[in-house]
Design an enzyme around this catalytic site. Structure first.
Site, short mmCIF file in Angstrom:
data_model
loop_
_atom_site.label_atom_id
_atom_site.label_comp_id
_atom_site.label_asym_id
_atom_site.label_seq_id
_atom_site.Cartn_x
_atom_site.Cartn_y
_atom_site.Cartn_z
N GLU A 112 33.48 20.70 76.23
CA GLU A 112 32.27 20.12 77.10
C GLU A 112 31.31 19.25 76.52
O GLU A 112 30.78 19.90 75.43
CB GLU A 112 31.79 21.12 77.85
CG GLU A 112 30.79 20.48 78.88
CD GLU A 112 30.04 21.72 79.47
OE1 GLU A 112 29.14 21.43 80.48
OE2 GLU A 112 30.53 22.69 79.60
N ASP A 164 27.32 15.70 66.42
CA ASP A 164 28.13 14.53 66.85
C ASP A 164 29.62 14.86 67.40
O ASP A 164 30.45 15.31 66.71
CB ASP A 164 28.18 13.66 65.85
CG ASP A 164 28.46 12.27 66.63
OD1 ASP A 164 29.17 11.95 67.56
OD2 ASP A 164 28.13 11.06 65.88
N ASP A 187 23.95 10.62 79.14
CA ASP A 187 23.07 9.78 79.25
C ASP A 187 23.59 8.38 79.83
O ASP A 187 24.60 7.71 79.40
CB ASP A 187 22.24 9.21 77.94
CG ASP A 187 20.85 8.81 77.70
OD1 ASP A 187 20.84 7.84 78.53
OD2 ASP A 187 20.14 9.27 77.08
N PHE A 262 19.62 21.49 89.51
CA PHE A 262 19.24 20.12 89.44
C PHE A 262 19.86 19.01 89.96
O PHE A 262 19.41 18.00 90.48
CB PHE A 262 19.27 19.98 88.08
CG PHE A 262 18.03 20.60 87.10
CD1 PHE A 262 17.01 20.12 87.18
CD2 PHE A 262 18.40 21.91 86.45
CE1 PHE A 262 15.91 20.99 86.21
CE2 PHE A 262 17.63 22.72 85.78
CZ PHE A 262 16.28 22.23 85.92
#
Length: 283
Positions: A112, A164, A187, A262
């Site tokens: 994930e 990363d 993002d 959320f």
């Protein structure tokens, strides 16, 4: 690896101590909170995740994530100190990880990328404890929160990666070692000049395909509709993946992906959440 819906919070269940700051350590004795300022160069968490695990060993390139410095609660700091040596993985790119050794079993492993504060990850791990989840992020409070949730709920099938994900995939995972890949609410980099920073690109998919077993699922979700269209387009055009939806479109949210608080708030505001679910094919 930030999340467009999952805004980080510092107050979480089980972490109700006073938050620290980036310049402070919190050391605990029962009923006592001791705070001191870190000396210059002193690690933020001596036994926890490294600030820059890969250092300068690898090329400079456009990244899809921005490390975020924010407040860490005392509970999160305690989890990082206690549990990182046991359940944490610094992505330094210096070795190939034996996933069986990392998890202590031969169960399937799902990667994930970007887990926010980790609530959804913990829910998925609890619902399917025969599947191991290697969850990667660069957000320190989220790393601590997920470790705390795994500890509180007795979840031995979660490991937390720091760094990363590209370096992890390229340098540290063996071919055909993953049974799935999840990228939830990455993002969206909404400005056109930043689209090159989006994670889901043909080059990323080619790399991911080498680490996914044939038949493994790649599951993405986003509340940014233009990014969802791009995800669907690049995955549809990639020869290593096929859409699990017969109509070639977006997938209904599968039951194994929790509807978080959320996300629910976003839906209440009129956000449209799209899931894309593709399968790695054998070529």
């Amino acid at each position: 690896m930030s999340d467009s819906l999952h805004t980080p919070e510092t107050d979480r269940p089980g972490t109700d101590e006073q938050p620290g700051t980036d310049g402070e350590h919190l050391h605990h004795l029962p009923g006592v909170s001791v705070r001191h300022t870190r000396a210059k160069g002193e690690p933020r968490f001596p036994d926890g995740p490294k600030a820059d695990p890969a250092g300068s060993h690898f090329e400079r390139r456009i990244r899809s994530f921005q490390p975020r410095r924010s407040r860490v609660t005392a509970g999160q700091a305690d989890a990082l100190q206690r549990l990182w040596p046991k359940w944490g993985l610094d992505i330094d790119g210096q070795r190939v990880v034996d996933l069986g050794e990392l998890f202590g079993n031969g169960n399937p492993v799902v990667l994930e990328i970007g887990f926010g504060m980790g609530e959804a990850t913990a829910q998925m791990a609890a619902a399917d404890q025969e599947t191991n989840i290697l969850a990667v992020d660069v957000h320190t409070p989220g790393q601590g929160n997920l470790l705390n949730l795994a500890d509180q709920n007795g979840l031995n099938n979660v490991r937390v990666g720091n760094g990363d994900a590209i370096i992890l995939l390229r340098e540290m995972l063996a071919p055909d070692s993953l049974d799935g890949l999840r990228v939830y609410f990455p993002d969206p980099w909404p400005k056109k000049r930043h689209h090159k920073r989006r994670l889901i690109q043909p080059e990323f998919l080619s790399l991911a395909a080498t680490r996914l077993k044939p038949g493994a699922l790649l599951h993405c979700a986003t509340d940014w509709e233009p990014y969802a269209e791009q995800m669907l387009e690049v995955l549809t055009g990639h020869p290593d993946f096929e859409n699990t939806c017969a109509n070639g479109g977006f997938a209904p949210r599968p039951e194994f992906r929790p509807l978080t608080r959320f996300e629910g708030q976003g839906l209440d505001k009129g956000h449209v959440v799209n899931d894309v679910l593709f399968r790695r094919v054998q070529r």
